[in-house]
Design a protein around this motif. Structure first.
Motif, PDB file in Angstrom:
ATOM      1  N   ARG A 146       0.830  -1.211   0.000  1.00 22.65           N
ATOM      2  CA  ARG A 146       0.000   0.000   0.000  1.00 22.65           C
ATOM      3  C   ARG A 146       0.863   1.260   0.000  1.00 22.65           C
ATOM      4  O   ARG A 146       0.555   2.237  -0.687  1.00 22.65           O
ATOM      5  CB  ARG A 146      -0.936   0.005   1.213  1.00 22.65           C
ATOM      6  N   ARG A 147       1.948   1.221   0.762  1.00 18.96           N
ATOM      7  CA  ARG A 147       2.865   2.358   0.771  1.00 18.96           C
ATOM      8  C   ARG A 147       3.445   2.597  -0.619  1.00 18.96           C
ATOM      9  O   ARG A 147       3.548   3.736  -1.087  1.00 18.96           O
ATOM     10  CB  ARG A 147       3.981   2.096   1.787  1.00 18.96           C
ATOM     11  N   PHE A 148       3.785   1.511  -1.308  1.00 18.20           N
ATOM     12  CA  PHE A 148       4.320   1.629  -2.669  1.00 18.20           C
ATOM     13  C   PHE A 148       3.300   2.274  -3.604  1.00 18.20           C
ATOM     14  O   PHE A 148       3.631   3.166  -4.385  1.00 18.20           O
ATOM     15  CB  PHE A 148       4.717   0.252  -3.191  1.00 18.20           C
ATOM     16  N   VAL A 149       2.043   1.824  -3.528  1.00 12.06           N
ATOM     17  CA  VAL A 149       1.004   2.377  -4.408  1.00 12.06           C
ATOM     18  C   VAL A 149       0.772   3.859  -4.103  1.00 12.06           C
ATOM     19  O   VAL A 149       0.617   4.680  -5.012  1.00 12.06           O
ATOM     20  CB  VAL A 149      -0.304   1.568  -4.273  1.00 12.06           C
ATOM     21  N   ASP A 150       0.753   4.221  -2.816  1.00 10.86           N
ATOM     22  CA  ASP A 150       0.571   5.629  -2.439  1.00 10.86           C
ATOM     23  C   ASP A 150       1.705   6.500  -3.003  1.00 10.86           C
ATOM     24  O   ASP A 150       1.462   7.586  -3.540  1.00 10.86           O
ATOM     25  CB  ASP A 150       0.527   5.778  -0.919  1.00 10.86           C
ATOM     26  N   VAL A 151       2.936   6.016  -2.873  1.00 13.54           N
ATOM     27  CA  VAL A 151       4.076   6.778  -3.380  1.00 13.54           C
ATOM     28  C   VAL A 151       4.049   6.827  -4.905  1.00 13.54           C
ATOM     29  O   VAL A 151       4.388   7.851  -5.514  1.00 13.54           O
ATOM     30  CB  VAL A 151       5.401   6.180  -2.865  1.00 13.54           C
ATOM     31  N   LEU A 152       3.628   5.725  -5.536  1.00 12.74           N
ATOM     32  CA  LEU A 152       3.514   5.722  -6.997  1.00 12.74           C
ATOM     33  C   LEU A 152       2.553   6.801  -7.471  1.00 12.74           C
ATOM     34  O   LEU A 152       2.851   7.540  -8.419  1.00 12.74           O
ATOM     35  CB  LEU A 152       3.043   4.344  -7.472  1.00 12.74           C
ATOM     36  N   MET A 153       1.403   6.927  -6.812  1.00  8.42           N
ATOM     37  CA  MET A 153       0.437   7.964  -7.194  1.00  8.42           C
ATOM     38  C   MET A 153       1.041   9.353  -7.001  1.00  8.42           C
ATOM     39  O   MET A 153       0.824  10.262  -7.805  1.00  8.42           O
ATOM     40  CB  MET A 153      -0.851   7.818  -6.370  1.00  8.42           C
ATOM     41  N   GLY A 154       1.811   9.517  -5.917  1.00  2.00           N
ATOM     42  CA  GLY A 154       2.470  10.799  -5.691  1.00  2.00           C
ATOM     43  C   GLY A 154       3.509  11.107  -6.757  1.00  2.00           C
ATOM     44  O   GLY A 154       3.606  12.246  -7.241  1.00  2.00           O
ATOM     45  N   GLN A 155       4.279  10.093  -7.153  1.00  2.97           N
ATOM     46  CA  GLN A 155       5.289  10.286  -8.196  1.00  2.97           C
ATOM     47  C   GLN A 155       4.639  10.623  -9.532  1.00  2.97           C
ATOM     48  O   GLN A 155       5.133  11.477 -10.291  1.00  2.97           O
ATOM     49  CB  GLN A 155       6.147   9.026  -8.337  1.00  2.97           C
ATOM     50  N   LEU A 156       3.534   9.963  -9.848  1.00  2.00           N
ATOM     51  CA  LEU A 156       2.821  10.257 -11.094  1.00  2.00           C
ATOM     52  C   LEU A 156       2.277  11.681 -11.093  1.00  2.00           C
ATOM     53  O   LEU A 156       2.248  12.354 -12.128  1.00  2.00           O
ATOM     54  CB  LEU A 156       1.672   9.262 -11.292  1.00  2.00           C
ATOM     55  N   ALA A 157       1.846  12.147  -9.915  1.00  2.00           N
ATOM     56  CA  ALA A 157       1.336  13.517  -9.821  1.00  2.00           C
ATOM     57  C   ALA A 157       2.451  14.550  -9.960  1.00  2.00           C
ATOM     58  O   ALA A 157       2.221  15.663 -10.452  1.00  2.00           O
ATOM     59  CB  ALA A 157       0.602  13.705  -8.495  1.00  2.00           C
ATOM     60  N   LEU A 158       3.670  14.181  -9.539  1.00  2.00           N
ATOM     61  CA  LEU A 158       4.807  15.110  -9.614  1.00  2.00           C
ATOM     62  C   LEU A 158       5.442  15.137 -10.992  1.00  2.00           C
ATOM     63  O   LEU A 158       6.034  16.144 -11.390  1.00  2.00           O
ATOM     64  CB  LEU A 158       5.865  14.714  -8.580  1.00  2.00           C
ATOM     65  N   ALA A 159       5.345  14.029 -11.728  1.00  2.00           N
ATOM     66  CA  ALA A 159       5.997  13.935 -13.044  1.00  2.00           C
ATOM     67  C   ALA A 159       5.230  14.782 -14.057  1.00  2.00           C
ATOM     68  O   ALA A 159       4.110  14.433 -14.442  1.00  2.00           O
ATOM     69  CB  ALA A 159       6.054  12.486 -13.501  1.00  2.00           C
ATOM     70  N   GLU A 160       5.806  15.878 -14.473  1.00  2.00           N
ATOM     71  CA  GLU A 160       5.140  16.809 -15.391  1.00  2.00           C
ATOM     72  C   GLU A 160       5.861  16.828 -16.726  1.00  2.00           C
ATOM     73  O   GLU A 160       7.091  16.860 -16.789  1.00  2.00           O
ATOM     74  CB  GLU A 160       5.113  18.210 -14.789  1.00  2.00           C
ATOM     75  N   VAL A 161       5.073  16.769 -17.795  1.00  2.00           N
ATOM     76  CA  VAL A 161       5.614  16.754 -19.155  1.00  2.00           C
ATOM     77  C   VAL A 161       4.987  17.896 -19.935  1.00  2.00           C
ATOM     78  O   VAL A 161       3.768  18.088 -19.900  1.00  2.00           O
ATOM     79  CB  VAL A 161       5.315  15.412 -19.850  1.00  2.00           C
ATOM     80  N   ARG A 162       5.816  18.642 -20.643  1.00  2.00           N
ATOM     81  CA  ARG A 162       5.303  19.680 -21.541  1.00  2.00           C
ATOM     82  C   ARG A 162       5.005  19.016 -22.876  1.00  2.00           C
ATOM     83  O   ARG A 162       5.903  18.535 -23.569  1.00  2.00           O
ATOM     84  CB  ARG A 162       6.313  20.813 -21.687  1.00  2.00           C
ATOM     85  N   ALA A 163       3.706  18.969 -23.213  1.00  2.00           N
ATOM     86  CA  ALA A 163       3.255  18.218 -24.377  1.00  2.00           C
ATOM     87  C   ALA A 163       2.715  19.155 -25.453  1.00  2.00           C
ATOM     88  O   ALA A 163       2.041  20.149 -25.163  1.00  2.00           O
ATOM     89  CB  ALA A 163       2.169  17.230 -23.968  1.00  2.00           C
ATOM     90  N   ALA A 164       3.009  18.805 -26.705  1.00  2.00           N
ATOM     91  CA  ALA A 164       2.502  19.565 -27.852  1.00  2.00           C
ATOM     92  C   ALA A 164       1.103  19.066 -28.186  1.00  2.00           C
ATOM     93  O   ALA A 164       0.909  17.888 -28.503  1.00  2.00           O
ATOM     94  CB  ALA A 164       3.432  19.384 -29.040  1.00  2.00           C
ATOM     95  N   THR A 165       0.111  19.942 -28.095  1.00  2.00           N
ATOM     96  CA  THR A 165      -1.274  19.611 -28.382  1.00  2.00           C
ATOM     97  C   THR A 165      -1.780  20.520 -29.506  1.00  2.00           C
ATOM     98  O   THR A 165      -1.106  21.477 -29.884  1.00  2.00           O
ATOM     99  CB  THR A 165      -2.151  19.813 -27.132  1.00  2.00           C
ATOM    100  N   PRO A 166      -2.975  20.259 -30.063  1.00  2.00           N
ATOM    101  CA  PRO A 166      -3.528  21.148 -31.091  1.00  2.00           C
ATOM    102  C   PRO A 166      -3.761  22.571 -30.596  1.00  2.00           C
ATOM    103  O   PRO A 166      -3.970  23.488 -31.396  1.00  2.00           O
ATOM    104  CB  PRO A 166      -4.848  20.467 -31.468  1.00  2.00           C
ATOM    105  N   TYR A 167      -3.733  22.754 -29.276  1.00  2.00           N
ATOM    106  CA  TYR A 167      -4.004  24.067 -28.685  1.00  2.00           C
ATOM    107  C   TYR A 167      -2.742  24.720 -28.148  1.00  2.00           C
ATOM    108  O   TYR A 167      -2.807  25.689 -27.393  1.00  2.00           O
ATOM    109  CB  TYR A 167      -5.042  23.917 -27.564  1.00  2.00           C
TER     110      TYR A 167
END
Length: 327
Positions: A146-167
């Motif tokens: 459970r600790r691993f899953v909680d930290v995984l969700m936190g890491q996914l929330a912190l990982a930010e990518v600048r993405a090229a979109t139609p907008y």
């Protein structure tokens, strides 16, 4: 295994590769933070991830979010597998995290029965007991898992990518881009076989899973869009039922829902009971809509349209869930 799938995103191919890289690297860094990481290497491959068992063509990358750009470059021409060795609680594990540059590739390779972007396989031991899937780890090492899953969700929330979109260029988090995170016992990602850890948007993603759990005859009548309308109409009651079996955390900023099975013996039994209850409730609602709902509509209108059927499906599904909540 743990699988992660991106949602339907309108982004440039290179931006998608960076998002896939962010998903996989987040999983690696979560393991390093929660457990003891004895070793990690990133290997490139072109045809099949099993190649890394014979020969590893290493990618110069560290287990941190700084590796996202380097791995994304490799994904333009092939796949990447991160091979980890370490401990999670009392479990001695070897973990292989596969990064795919095309979500249908693992289906073609026979790895899963649905498209995925990142797939992590867990193998090892807890004492004398063998662990060959993450749900087994949930049962054997519930606190560490459970600790691993909680930290995984936190890491996914912190990982930010600048993405090229139609907008234009937009900043997307890996958590906001991911549509599904599941812990599966084997290649099948059906709900009875895989524990959901993340849904986004949660109503549509859960509806798709429930749709595959009911009989083929009812699926032909309702289709997945009809089940989604029923789930959407009964979302308040559905959340209350989910809270009986999972620790539930809505993430309103991205329309997502994080879940983890409540304590039971074993913990995954909570998930099994939830699937059984929701499947029966939906099956009964589908039957009532196609019998009582159709009969009432014919008496009122003399003709049945699909929208009438779905209206009754939503009504009966809410009714089924409310009865389970004692309302």
């Amino acid at each position: 295994m743990i699988i992660i799938r991106l949602g339907a995103l309108r982004v440039a191919p290179r931006s998608r590769f960076r998002l896939v890289a962010a998903l996989g690297v987040s999983l690696v860094t979560a393991f390093a933070e929660v457990g003891r990481l004895d070793g990690v290497k990133f290997c490139r491959w072109e045809s099949h991830p099993e190649v890394v068992h014979v020969r590893c063509s290493e990618v110069d990358a560290e287990p941190s979010l700084d590796a996202v750009d380097r791995i994304a470059e490799v994904l333009q021409v092939g796949g990447v597998t991160a091979v980890l060795r370490g401990r999670l609680g009392d479990a001695e594990l070897r973990v292989e995290v596969d990064f795919y540059n095309a979500p249908h590739l693992p289906v073609g390779l026979g790895m899963t029965d649905e498209p995925v972007d990142v797939l992590a396989e867990f193998e090892g031991y807890v004492g004398e007991d063998k662990v060959d899937a993450f749900p087994h780890l949930i049962d054997a090492e519930p606190e560490a898992a459970r600790r691993f899953v909680d930290v995984l969700m936190g890491q996914l929330a912190l990982a930010e990518v600048r993405a090229a979109t139609p907008y234009g260029v937009r900043a997307l988090t890996a958590l906001g881009a991911a549509s599904v995170v599941k812990a599966s016992r084997n290649y099948s990602l059906r709900l009875h076989n895989a524990v959901p850890l993340w849904y986004r948007p949660w109503g549509r993603a859960l509806a798709g899973d429930l749709y595959r759990e009911v009989s083929k005859e009812h699926r032909r009548l309702a289709w997945v869009h009809g089940v989604y309308k029923a789930v959407h109409a009964a979302s308040a009651e559905l959340l209350e039922v989910l809270k009986r079996y999972y620790y539930v955390r809505p993430v309103h900023s991205v329309g997502g829902l994080a879940l983890y099975p409540r304590a039971a013996s074993p913990p995954t039994e909570s998930h099994s009971r939830a699937v059984a209850e929701l499947s029966v409730a939906l099956e009964r609602a589908l039957y009532a809509a196609s019998s009582e709902g159709v009969r009432k509509t014919l008496q009122e209108k003399g003709v049945v349209w699909w929208s009438d059927y779905v209206k009754y499906l939503a009504h009966y599904f809410r009714q089924e869930l409310a009865s389970r909540l004692g309302r």
